[in-house]
Structure formats: structure tokens, C-alpha cells
Design a protein around this motif. Structure first.
Motif, PDB file in Angstrom:
ATOM      1  N   ARG A 210       0.819  -1.206   0.000  1.00 18.62           N
ATOM      2  CA  ARG A 210       0.000   0.000   0.000  1.00 18.62           C
ATOM      3  C   ARG A 210       0.861   1.269   0.000  1.00 18.62           C
ATOM      4  N   LEU A 211       2.153   1.125   0.291  1.00 17.42           N
ATOM      5  CA  LEU A 211       3.037   2.287   0.402  1.00 17.42           C
ATOM      6  C   LEU A 211       4.004   2.389  -0.765  1.00 17.42           C
ATOM      7  N   SER A 212       3.867   1.521  -1.745  1.00 17.42           N
ATOM      8  CA  SER A 212       4.839   1.478  -2.835  1.00 17.42           C
ATOM      9  C   SER A 212       4.892   2.778  -3.611  1.00 17.42           C
ATOM     10  N   ARG A 213       3.747   3.369  -3.883  1.00 20.39           N
ATOM     11  CA  ARG A 213       3.741   4.614  -4.661  1.00 20.39           C
ATOM     12  C   ARG A 213       4.527   5.713  -3.945  1.00 20.39           C
ATOM     13  N   ARG A 218       9.589   8.934  -3.194  1.00 19.28           N
ATOM     14  CA  ARG A 218      10.628   9.488  -2.334  1.00 19.28           C
ATOM     15  C   ARG A 218      11.941   8.704  -2.402  1.00 19.28           C
ATOM     16  N   GLN A 219      11.899   7.555  -3.058  1.00 15.02           N
ATOM     17  CA  GLN A 219      13.065   6.676  -3.134  1.00 15.02           C
ATOM     18  C   GLN A 219      13.575   6.301  -1.743  1.00 15.02           C
ATOM     19  N   GLN A 220      12.638   6.076  -0.835  1.00 11.99           N
ATOM     20  CA  GLN A 220      12.929   5.681   0.537  1.00 11.99           C
ATOM     21  C   GLN A 220      11.842   4.730   1.006  1.00 11.99           C
ATOM     22  N   VAL A 221      12.188   3.871   1.940  1.00 15.77           N
ATOM     23  CA  VAL A 221      11.205   2.969   2.530  1.00 15.77           C
ATOM     24  C   VAL A 221      11.073   3.226   4.027  1.00 15.77           C
ATOM     25  N   ILE A 222      12.175   3.127   4.759  1.00 16.65           N
ATOM     26  CA  ILE A 222      12.117   3.273   6.212  1.00 16.65           C
ATOM     27  C   ILE A 222      11.673   4.674   6.606  1.00 16.65           C
ATOM     28  N   ALA A 223      12.113   5.692   5.884  1.00 17.02           N
ATOM     29  CA  ALA A 223      11.681   7.062   6.183  1.00 17.02           C
ATOM     30  C   ALA A 223      10.178   7.207   5.978  1.00 17.02           C
ATOM     31  N   VAL A 224       9.642   6.567   4.947  1.00 11.09           N
ATOM     32  CA  VAL A 224       8.195   6.602   4.717  1.00 11.09           C
ATOM     33  C   VAL A 224       7.462   5.870   5.835  1.00 11.09           C
ATOM     34  N   LEU A 225       7.997   4.720   6.266  1.00  8.26           N
ATOM     35  CA  LEU A 225       7.390   3.990   7.377  1.00  8.26           C
ATOM     36  C   LEU A 225       7.335   4.846   8.636  1.00  8.26           C
ATOM     37  N   ASN A 226       8.436   5.541   8.928  1.00  8.90           N
ATOM     38  CA  ASN A 226       8.487   6.368  10.131  1.00  8.90           C
ATOM     39  C   ASN A 226       7.509   7.532  10.059  1.00  8.90           C
ATOM     40  N   ALA A 231       2.322   9.973  11.527  1.00 10.76           N
ATOM     41  CA  ALA A 231       1.063  10.527  11.037  1.00 10.76           C
ATOM     42  C   ALA A 231      -0.127   9.761  11.600  1.00 10.76           C
ATOM     43  N   ALA A 232      -0.001   8.441  11.684  1.00 15.58           N
ATOM     44  CA  ALA A 232      -1.084   7.633  12.251  1.00 15.58           C
ATOM     45  C   ALA A 232      -1.267   7.936  13.736  1.00 15.58           C
ATOM     46  N   PHE A 233      -0.148   8.120  14.451  1.00 20.97           N
ATOM     47  CA  PHE A 233      -0.228   8.459  15.877  1.00 20.97           C
ATOM     48  C   PHE A 233      -0.880   9.835  16.057  1.00 20.97           C
ATOM     49  N   SER A 260      -7.655   3.660   7.324  1.00 23.21           N
ATOM     50  CA  SER A 260      -7.178   4.909   6.738  1.00 23.21           C
ATOM     51  C   SER A 260      -5.700   4.836   6.383  1.00 23.21           C
ATOM     52  N   THR A 261      -4.915   4.082   7.169  1.00 29.79           N
ATOM     53  CA  THR A 261      -3.486   3.954   6.876  1.00 29.79           C
ATOM     54  C   THR A 261      -3.261   3.202   5.576  1.00 29.79           C
ATOM     55  N   LYS A 262      -4.066   2.186   5.324  1.00 33.14           N
ATOM     56  CA  LYS A 262      -3.903   1.395   4.115  1.00 33.14           C
ATOM     57  C   LYS A 262      -4.519   2.067   2.890  1.00 33.14           C
ATOM     58  N   LYS A 263      -5.669   2.705   3.075  1.00 32.58           N
ATOM     59  CA  LYS A 263      -6.381   3.262   1.925  1.00 32.58           C
ATOM     60  C   LYS A 263      -5.948   4.686   1.579  1.00 32.58           C
ATOM     61  N   LYS A 264      -5.604   5.474   2.590  1.00 33.97           N
ATOM     62  CA  LYS A 264      -5.286   6.878   2.353  1.00 33.97           C
ATOM     63  C   LYS A 264      -3.982   7.269   3.046  1.00 33.97           C
ATOM     64  N   PRO A 265      -2.876   6.565   2.777  1.00 31.35           N
ATOM     65  CA  PRO A 265      -1.624   6.932   3.449  1.00 31.35           C
ATOM     66  C   PRO A 265      -1.153   8.339   3.103  1.00 31.35           C
ATOM     67  N   LYS A 266      -1.394   8.753   1.865  1.00 32.25           N
ATOM     68  CA  LYS A 266      -0.938  10.085   1.449  1.00 32.25           C
ATOM     69  C   LYS A 266      -1.658  11.177   2.230  1.00 32.25           C
ATOM     70  N   ARG A 267      -2.944  10.956   2.520  1.00 36.48           N
ATOM     71  CA  ARG A 267      -3.699  11.950   3.287  1.00 36.48           C
ATOM     72  C   ARG A 267      -3.139  12.076   4.703  1.00 36.48           C
ATOM     73  N   LEU A 268      -2.801  10.939   5.318  1.00 33.91           N
ATOM     74  CA  LEU A 268      -2.208  10.975   6.654  1.00 33.91           C
ATOM     75  C   LEU A 268      -0.860  11.691   6.631  1.00 33.91           C
ATOM     76  N   LEU A 269      -0.052  11.417   5.615  1.00 32.74           N
ATOM     77  CA  LEU A 269       1.259  12.050   5.524  1.00 32.74           C
ATOM     78  C   LEU A 269       1.133  13.558   5.330  1.00 32.74           C
ATOM     79  N   ARG A 270       0.128  13.984   4.587  1.00 33.49           N
ATOM     80  CA  ARG A 270      -0.082  15.431   4.411  1.00 33.49           C
ATOM     81  C   ARG A 270      -0.472  16.087   5.729  1.00 33.49           C
TER      82      ARG A 270
END
Length: 323
Positions: A210-213, A218-226, A231-233, A260-270
């Protein structure tokens, strides 16, 4: 550093070690560890046994594969696969008393959350005050491993997310009086257990691609996870505080947060980006819209229904229920 100052520092560290009750070569007098230093350790450590425990992602076939190709999320780019595998291997790595870096991570989390200069014993009731279930934090890391501790470390060591971490931890420790209710409404909750549940959600979102896009962008994985973890917290904190939720609501809140984390991760990150880029309110966070506003991707005007019971199973990987 002058010789006199060096001796003074050694004496103070010795006092810290004695007062913390650790003794010997414990991590009590060890310096705090940054997230990057801890990450470098895992990048070079032998995690071969942990990698063997990582479950392979289920590959769809036939019609399901075609539907996923046409309408599903993109695949993670090949150059990011190694970082993804590292994150999943860390999630299979248990807390080891013999690994100095593991102990430094644990001690740094304790010191940052309690604002103490002193270390603390490896086992004891003080971990329950931080929101673990018992005297040994390691028993609460099933399904998240050291990644669960690493995400807390990131939360408290990053200057942009530390104020948020402090606000959430403060709410987890205190009681509040809900309006129009005569009874005292307890809003305290186990901070670290809640954190581990959020890490589980983030891991599952990664496994389901769900986070591949966002990772590809960003060409990062762990930074996106963090960032998604923080954002979820933040989302959980806002709903918990302003809608006066309690531990009885935790199962349903985590279920909504998973969705919401799985369906709208970009919204949470914003929302996290907006938080760190604006001046916070006096209590650390600005008050969100009224409860009927969208939460976790709900339609406008639709209020999420919380039944107030915690007996619903939260369908996350491993033991995902808040216990």
C-alpha cells in the motif's frame, strides 16, 4: 575537553549508574543513541536468521493478478527492495540483552519520555509507566520486533516529532474531565502498547504494497514507514483527545486507523506535514474539526460510530489487539 572536566563527567556517570540501580556494564550510563546511528547498526548487523522468518508476500494469479495490475498500487521499485527487506527483518528481530545497541535504544526511549538523566533497570515496574504491559518490554514486541522500538526512537529523537510525542505521552498519563459528564472520564492509555499496535499497522501496509507509490516517489522505505507511523499516531491522538475516547474505544479506533493507513496513506502524511510546518497551539496541537468531520477518509458529515466496547478483534498481523 580538559582533564578536570573529563573526570567530572566520569564521576557523574558513575553516580547515574548507581542511582539507576543498574550497576556493572549496563546501559544506564551509556550515551543516548540517535535513530541514524541505530539504523546503521542494523544495516551492518547479521540479520540472516531474522530474514528467514519474514513471510513472503502473497502473489496473486489469474484474474486477481490482472485486477491488481490494472487497478492496484504499483510495485516497489527493485532498488528499494533491499530497504524493504531490512525493515521486515528488523520486525523479526527480538530485543537482546546482550546487544549494547538494543539496550541503548531502550534507555534512550526511557530518558526522552521521562525527561530523566538517569538510566533505569532493564526489568521493573517503571516500564509499565511508559505503557508496556509488564516488567519486560521485550515481551510486547511480538510482530514488530526491534522495528517497534526503532519507531518510538525516531518519534522521540526527531526534533519535528518530539513535541507531538510528548503531547501524546502526556495524554496517556493523565485524566481529563469530559464536558456534560459528571463522572471522571479516564483518557489515559498504554503509550508504548499503542505505539506497537501502530507499528503493526504500518508493517502490514508495507507488506500489502500500500506504500509502494509513496516509497517510489521518495526513493525511501524506512523514512516513509516512520513518517506514516507518526502521522497515524497524530490521527489517533486527535480523535482520542477531542472526542474524549478511552481505552474502551481502542479496538475500534485502531480498526479505523488501519483502514485509513492502508487506503489513504498520502492523506495521513499530508496531515503530518501540515502539523510540523505550522505553529502549534498552546497545548501543542490545534483542535481538529468537530467529530462529524471526516476522519480517516470518511465522507463529509458522516460520523464514525464507536460502540464504546473493546471486544472487537482487530484484524492485524500477529496479536494486534490492544491488551
Amino acid at each position: 575537553i580538559s582533564e578536570e572536566l573529563r573526570r567530572a563527567q566520569e564521576e557523574w556517570e558513575a553516580v547515574e549508574e548507581i542511582q539507576s540501580g543498574l550497576g556493572g556494564t549496563s546501559a544506564g550510563a551509556a550515551p543516548p543513541i540517535s535513530f541514524n546511528e541505530a539504523l546503521q547498526y542494523f544495516q551492518t548487523a547479521d540479520l540472516s536468521e531474522c530474514r528467514k522468518k519474514v513471510r513472503a508476500t502473497v502473489r496473486r494469479r489469474g484474474l486477481a493478478a490482472l485486477i491488481r495490475f490494472l487497478f492496484g498500487p504499483p510495485r516497489l521499485q527493485p532498488q528499494l527492495q533491499g530497504e524493504r527487506e531490512l525493515a521486515l527483518a528488523m520486525a523479526q528481530c527480538g530485543l537482546d540483552d546482550n546487544e549494547r545497541v538494543h539496550m541503548r535504544i531502550l534507555q534512550t526511549i526511557y530518558k526522552k519520555l521521562t525527561r530523566s538523566r538517569l538510566g533505569c533497570p532493564r526489568y521493573g515496574a517503571h516500564w509499565e509507566e511508559l505503557g508496556f504491559q509488564g516488567a519486560d518490554p521485550g515481551t510486547d514486541l511480538r510482530g514488530t520486533g526491534m522495528l517497534g522500538l526503532m519507531q518510538i526512537l525516531y518519534f522521540v529523537m526527531d526534533s519535528q516529532t518530539l513535541p507531538l510525542a510528548e503531547e501524546i505521552f502526556q495524554l496517556s498519563q493523565h485524566e481529563t474531565q469530559a464536558p456534560a459528564i459528571t463522572l471522571l472520564l479516564l483518557q489515559n492509555f498504554p503509550f508504548c502498547i499503542m505505539s506497537v499496535n501502530i507499528t503493526r499497522i504500518v508493517i502490514q501496509a508495507l507488506r500489502e504494497e500500500r506504500l509502494s507509490r509513496e516509497c517510489n516517489r521518495r526513493q525511501q522505505v524506512i523514512a516513509v514507514l516512520n513518517d506514516l507511523y507518526a502521522a497515524a499516531f497524530l490521527q489517533l491522538y486527535r480523535v482520542w483527545k477531542w472526542q474524549h475516547k478511552t481505552v474502551a474505544d481502542s479496538g475500534f479506533l485502531l480498526k479505523e486507523l488501519e483502514s485509513s493507513t492502508k487506503k489513504k496513506p498520502k492523506r495521513l502524511l499530508r496531515s503530518l506535514e501540515a502539523y510540523v510546518n505550522r505553529s502549534p497551539a498552546p497545548d501543542g496541537l490545534q483542535q481538529p474539526p468537530p467529530p462529524s468531520a471526516p476522519v480517516g477518509g470518511s465522507r463529509a458529515g458522516e460520523e464514525i460510530a464507536f460502540t464504546g466496547l473493546c471486544d472487537l478483534r482487530v484484524e492485524l498481523e500477529g496479536e494486534a489487539r490492544l491488551i
